[in-house]
Motif scaffolding. Structure first.
Motif, PDB file in Angstrom:
ATOM      1  N   ASP A   1     -20.284  16.091 -67.049  1.00 33.24           N
ATOM      2  CA  ASP A   1     -21.691  16.461 -66.951  1.00 33.24           C
ATOM      3  C   ASP A   1     -22.562  15.713 -67.947  1.00 33.24           C
ATOM      4  O   ASP A   1     -23.680  15.335 -67.631  1.00 33.24           O
ATOM      5  N   TYR A   2     -22.047  15.527 -69.164  1.00 28.35           N
ATOM      6  CA  TYR A   2     -22.856  15.011 -70.275  1.00 28.35           C
ATOM      7  C   TYR A   2     -22.321  13.671 -70.769  1.00 28.35           C
ATOM      8  O   TYR A   2     -21.107  13.417 -70.693  1.00 28.35           O
ATOM      9  N   PRO A   3     -23.217  12.832 -71.309  1.00 27.84           N
ATOM     10  CA  PRO A   3     -22.747  11.683 -72.077  1.00 27.84           C
ATOM     11  C   PRO A   3     -21.795  12.172 -73.174  1.00 27.84           C
ATOM     12  O   PRO A   3     -21.963  13.294 -73.677  1.00 27.84           O
ATOM     13  N   PHE A   4     -20.857  11.392 -73.525  1.00 27.52           N
ATOM     14  CA  PHE A   4     -19.934  11.670 -74.635  1.00 27.52           C
ATOM     15  C   PHE A   4     -18.999  12.857 -74.378  1.00 27.52           C
ATOM     16  O   PHE A   4     -18.237  13.245 -75.260  1.00 27.52           O
ATOM     17  N   GLN A   5     -19.067  13.447 -73.181  1.00 25.13           N
ATOM     18  CA  GLN A   5     -18.253  14.645 -72.969  1.00 25.13           C
ATOM     19  C   GLN A   5     -16.768  14.345 -72.842  1.00 25.13           C
ATOM     20  O   GLN A   5     -15.933  15.163 -73.245  1.00 25.13           O
ATOM     21  N   VAL A   6     -16.449  13.203 -72.269  1.00 23.59           N
ATOM     22  CA  VAL A   6     -15.034  12.932 -71.987  1.00 23.59           C
ATOM     23  C   VAL A   6     -14.615  11.563 -72.510  1.00 23.59           C
ATOM     24  O   VAL A   6     -15.443  10.693 -72.749  1.00 23.59           O
TER      25      VAL A   6
ATOM     26  N   MET B   1     -25.700   4.535 -76.890  1.00 26.14           N
ATOM     27  CA  MET B   1     -24.770   4.763 -78.000  1.00 26.14           C
ATOM     28  C   MET B   1     -23.355   5.027 -77.482  1.00 26.14           C
ATOM     29  O   MET B   1     -22.380   4.546 -78.058  1.00 26.14           O
ATOM     30  N   GLU B   2     -23.253   5.782 -76.407  1.00 24.61           N
ATOM     31  CA  GLU B   2     -21.925   6.030 -75.847  1.00 24.61           C
ATOM     32  C   GLU B   2     -21.278   4.721 -75.376  1.00 24.61           C
ATOM     33  O   GLU B   2     -20.073   4.503 -75.542  1.00 24.61           O
ATOM     34  N   PHE B   3     -22.093   3.876 -74.799  1.00 22.13           N
ATOM     35  CA  PHE B   3     -21.612   2.569 -74.325  1.00 22.13           C
ATOM     36  C   PHE B   3     -21.017   1.772 -75.491  1.00 22.13           C
ATOM     37  O   PHE B   3     -19.892   1.258 -75.414  1.00 22.13           O
TER      38      PHE B   3
ATOM     39  N   ALA C   1     -11.509  15.112 -80.677  1.00 23.54           N
ATOM     40  CA  ALA C   1     -11.072  16.486 -80.397  1.00 23.54           C
ATOM     41  C   ALA C   1     -11.993  17.158 -79.387  1.00 23.54           C
ATOM     42  O   ALA C   1     -11.545  17.846 -78.461  1.00 23.54           O
ATOM     43  N   ALA C   2     -13.281  16.964 -79.572  1.00 15.26           N
ATOM     44  CA  ALA C   2     -14.235  17.577 -78.642  1.00 15.26           C
ATOM     45  C   ALA C   2     -14.028  17.027 -77.235  1.00 15.26           C
ATOM     46  O   ALA C   2     -14.070  17.765 -76.254  1.00 15.26           O
TER      47      ALA C   2
ATOM     48  N   ALA D   1     -19.419  17.785 -78.828  1.00 19.54           N
ATOM     49  CA  ALA D   1     -19.494  16.318 -78.841  1.00 19.54           C
ATOM     50  C   ALA D   1     -20.926  15.857 -79.095  1.00 19.54           C
ATOM     51  O   ALA D   1     -21.168  14.974 -79.931  1.00 19.54           O
ATOM     52  N   ASN D   2     -21.865  16.477 -78.417  1.00 17.40           N
ATOM     53  CA  ASN D   2     -23.243  16.011 -78.559  1.00 17.40           C
ATOM     54  C   ASN D   2     -23.885  16.457 -79.865  1.00 17.40           C
ATOM     55  O   ASN D   2     -24.809  15.799 -80.340  1.00 17.40           O
ATOM     56  N   ARG D   3     -23.395  17.522 -80.436  1.00 15.73           N
ATOM     57  CA  ARG D   3     -23.874  17.858 -81.790  1.00 15.73           C
ATOM     58  C   ARG D   3     -23.448  16.764 -82.774  1.00 15.73           C
ATOM     59  O   ARG D   3     -24.232  16.353 -83.640  1.00 15.73           O
ATOM     60  N   LEU D   4     -22.224  16.306 -82.637  1.00 12.12           N
ATOM     61  CA  LEU D   4     -21.752  15.232 -83.519  1.00 12.12           C
ATOM     62  C   LEU D   4     -22.588  13.967 -83.321  1.00 12.12           C
ATOM     63  O   LEU D   4     -22.959  13.287 -84.283  1.00 12.12           O
ATOM     64  N   VAL D   5     -22.875  13.672 -82.095  1.00 14.25           N
ATOM     65  CA  VAL D   5     -23.667  12.480 -81.788  1.00 14.25           C
ATOM     66  C   VAL D   5     -25.069  12.602 -82.367  1.00 14.25           C
ATOM     67  O   VAL D   5     -25.596  11.668 -82.976  1.00 14.25           O
ATOM     68  N   GLN D   6     -25.669  13.769 -82.180  1.00 15.36           N
ATOM     69  CA  GLN D   6     -27.032  13.953 -82.699  1.00 15.36           C
ATOM     70  C   GLN D   6     -27.061  13.834 -84.223  1.00 15.36           C
ATOM     71  O   GLN D   6     -27.986  13.247 -84.794  1.00 15.36           O
ATOM     72  N   GLN D   7     -26.061  14.402 -84.867  1.00 13.85           N
ATOM     73  CA  GLN D   7     -25.987  14.291 -86.322  1.00 13.85           C
ATOM     74  C   GLN D   7     -25.919  12.833 -86.761  1.00 13.85           C
ATOM     75  O   GLN D   7     -26.585  12.413 -87.695  1.00 13.85           O
TER      76      GLN D   7
END
Lengths: 325, 325, 325, 325
Positions: free
Chosen positions: A131-136, D250-252, D304-305, D314-320
């Motif tokens: 569903d989300y970026p970075f999810q998997v 960023m994920e890319f 881990a996430a 996962a997205n909290r880590l990314v936002q941080q």
């Protein structure tokens, strides 16, 4: 030409819920009710059955009796690997226990295929994706998809497995998202008994030309089944076939015929607010129109036009065949 | 600055079904359960309540007690004019009896608004529209939409009514599909107590710039409420706000602030597979980031850049404010 | 029925460049060349002319002579307010000097309308809008759009001005992006001589039902013109009318006929790789098919089906009329 | 981390035309002018050059001198197989003579690659595909694509060829439309010197997750290059990287780094209305932000996430990492 056989997913005759009309678009029906409705369609030969059978605890025998009463046989079994327990994936669920559940359910479905003498186990892993970026971890997710699928095909070499791809829904992105991705995966696995169930609407909605997708799957020897419907190209609306995109539907069947592809013309429609028997009859009547138009199509001239990529000439021929002189 | 108040649709804390996971994405919850979860969010002041209250037969008093226990008050009431009985429309249902049912349900909801001292009746006519070409008489459909809405606003001059537009879903096309269409309708009715509830994701998904939509609604004096979420621009995914489109979210709030628009920053998220309290906290934390970034934004310089339509300069200022030096 | 008159934008018979084939999709042609080609179309009565005349320094007289030789008259003049100097907008250009240039060019175009006795000045402000978030002050941009348009309509009360909206291209977002936004702006200006030129493909691509858009514009008394083409719903492909969406095209014309809307059935196609005369003939032949199908359509039955929102019945009637018995 | 090297397509510093602003978005520039502008970007090491060199008759030596003056080297050569003569295709042109022209032009470009010691011949067959239903024989079209590409790779085993896929434009559908289709074709050809040039925006616009596309291409050993930009997900807008989709960007890069993919971070932007040096600097500054954020990202926690498919964590880590504490 035209000893057409028509089929439908039995869910065509169920009723539906969605996230808003949680009380449903109609009174709920058991699979036996749905089979009875399917029997009322003028020209239906086969059905694809969800498994487990919905709406009650029914045995294979009960279902068979109901089908025989309607002169219907079974083309495929669709294990429901997209319900609550599988909401984070079947093959790709982060929990190995749930992955095992998926494997076991599909294995049961394989036995149901054998029981009914059906053609294939149909797999539509609608919850496998993200569903989300970075999810998997994308590598891991794809590996899990192929491992799960490959293991089943290996364990059941007597059966065919078909994968029905779709860009998305219910996951925001499905792992088996396109004809090419699915073929890539199937070729990687390398077993002869895995193929594609090509849904016309999924291809259209995914920005593919369904005719091109069919040709590609055929060229890999992997087009094991197909179904049709229609949509507005931005979602899997599962509308009545032919109501919006008759030309691309005709091109799709033209490619099947040109390749001597023989199989059932199936419906995968969700008539949320329509009478489901009417909706099936209307679609089948339209498919017969398409078949008749293909009989009238000047294939030699069309071939020449395509050789020259002459869109005007090609489409004039098509219009003549479809709309008349 | 920034005495921000945060809110959420109470459905944020419910569980969901869709047409595939018909057994739900979690165990079902009553509105009282949902209120209790809402109370666990760090910084939530108000909620929007579906009506009738889901998951049981609850009185206004019971709901009020539950809300008070969590220090929550009510901003709006959302009558469920999109369930089974309304599957072919509420205001525009072909059956006048069903249109009357919609009117009566909304009238009841108006009393609930009064009971809770809420700000508005929220109307989201998700089943009002069409699925197929040729299905409706478009003039008649629009007339029915405006008549139904106008009558209610006229009968309840002490209350505000807000319309939440969306391009589609569950109908393939919703009558109130865009900010401009909705304003056109509201202006035609001509009553002061009808406004727009602008959903950030609906605007984004509809190809609008949510910031532009907010400005337009403000300029007509019709921006009565808003909520946020995120999506992949091709569907109303109702994802966690800020996870995909942080820049456009920031522009949206910049426009609200520039216009001294004061209202609650609400969430309309559907955390199908996520913990709903986590999802709300994460969104609110991000909204605070946006608020802090807006405090850092050099508005004077931005105004100059916008006067020159200098995208590079404008976005450099935005990046500085959002990401730091 | 069917004293149909057909028209086309004269650019239909030009050649094109884009950002890749910068040397063009064919040898460049002057407006006189294009007029000669337009004359070869079997059934064309009127054209819409770009202004300034392309491909040379031609006088009104020269153009008139060329048109007369082909038995063509002029329906509208389209000032080119989207070329290099207007790349950041015509009405909304940040430079007041460029806004003045736009005003002057349109004023000249108004005189050309008078010279040819045409119906309207056609305005397509394709560069008015934005590309990036935060690039513009949305209120200011819209004000400039309406001021520029309103001033011209006021200064030329003897003429009609039509606005052709489109979601985007070449700007990433056009200010006049939809039927509703355009009507909202026109009503705000409040002058009788501004209307809409509804492009079927722009509506389709914008997620509208073109039939609904036509009805809405008619109900505001603002449908001053229309043109047709086709596309894949995700871009303004300007393909040959009828090749992809025959049903929605038929619904569009059904609405026009039901409202006794009388006007020219125009083509706005860009046959990049096709023979332009062939492409026009093919489209017009298809429009005649549509007209004949509308003659066969059982309107009374259709009206009843629409009253009940019965999609199956309505579309069965349509299929019968379009494809035959 | 971070000995980043940045590059750009030299067309980034050209000016553009489109079908409306046929007189261009700025005064036209030669490749030498463009190289001079590229030299003004703060941190650019390499460029990709169109071939033939635009804006004049320049020798390899002249271009080399100009590049050396700006401290730039060449990463790839892009033969222009999408101009007028190729408007109906390069590899798939219906005319064998034109297919031969494409082959010859690419062969020349191969020599230019050798001359400059560049990494690859870049192939973007933007005119290879179709516009209309029924226009082409899909099998034949795909065969021609693979034959043309395979022959060149075979004839030039000392060089690498990269294919840049895109869903569409200028053809309504491109043959190499997606990462999966392109990999399928490359694997079918089976030569080691063909890979993918992954354009972030093309993947995004095609409904892919660019991070997933990168992972897939890497897993096949075929990710030979990449470039970035941004868009609104519905067209190849070639906007400044990071202005709309920072998270997916960023994920890319996270995926590239996780795979130890080493290559140049290239720009493929079309700053139609912006200063091209500014636009490049802004993008590179943002890419450095991304790089710094990746340095801050807690990869262990993220892993881990992702193992749990926990989107919120996962997205909290990314936002941080991206926005700070």
């Amino acid at each position: 030409m035209s000893n057409l056989r028509f089929g439908a997913g039995i869910w065509h005759f169920a009723t539906y819920v969605d996230r808003y009309a949680t009380d449903g678009y109609g009174d709920s029906r058991s699979i036996l009710d749905a089979i009875e409705l399917a029997g009322k369609v003028d020209d239906l030969s086969v059905v694809d059955l969800n498994y487990p059978f919905f709406g009650g605890d029914f045995t294979n025998e009960q279902v068979k009796t109901a089908l025989e009463a309607q002169n219907l046989s079974v083309i495929g079994i669709t294990p429901e690997i997209y319900t609550k327990v599988f909401r984070k994936g079947a093959f790709t669920n982060p929990d190995p226990g749930v992955r095992r559940l998926a494997h076991d359910l599909i294995t049961e479905a394989a036995d149901v295929v054998r029981y009914f003498g059906a053609d294939y186990v149909k797999l539509w892993p609608g919850q496998d994706g993200w569903d989300y970026p970075f999810q998997v971890n994308h590598r891991r997710l794809w590996e899990l998809s192929l491992e799960g699928l490959g293991q089943l095909a290996e364990e059941n070499p007597d059966l065919k497995f078909v994968v029905e791809y779709k860009p998305r829904e219910p996951r925001n992105h499905m792992s088996f998202d396109s004809v090419s991705r699915t073929l890539l995966g199937i070729e990687k696995i390398g077993l002869p008994n895995i193929g594609i169930l090509l849904d016309f609407g999924h291809a259209l909605y995914g920005g593919e030309s369904p005719a091109d997708s069919a040709q590609l799957a055929i060229d890999y020897g992997r087009l094991f089944g197909m179904d049709v419907n229609d949509n507005l190209r931005s979602w899997d609306d599962d509308m009545i076939a032919g109501t919006v995109h008759p030309i691309e539907l005709m091109e799709f069947f033209h490619v099947l015929r040109s390749n001597n592809w023989e199989g059932v013309w199936q419906l995968d429609q969700f008539p949320f607010r329509e009478d489901s028997v009417d909706a099936a009859n209307m679609a089948i009547d339209f498919l017969k129109r398409i078949d008749a138009a293909l009989n009238r199509l000047d294939v030699e001239e069309l071939t020449a036009a395509q050789e020259a990529q002459d869109a005007v000439k090609a489409n004039r021929l098509v219009q003549q065949a479809l709309y008349g002189g």
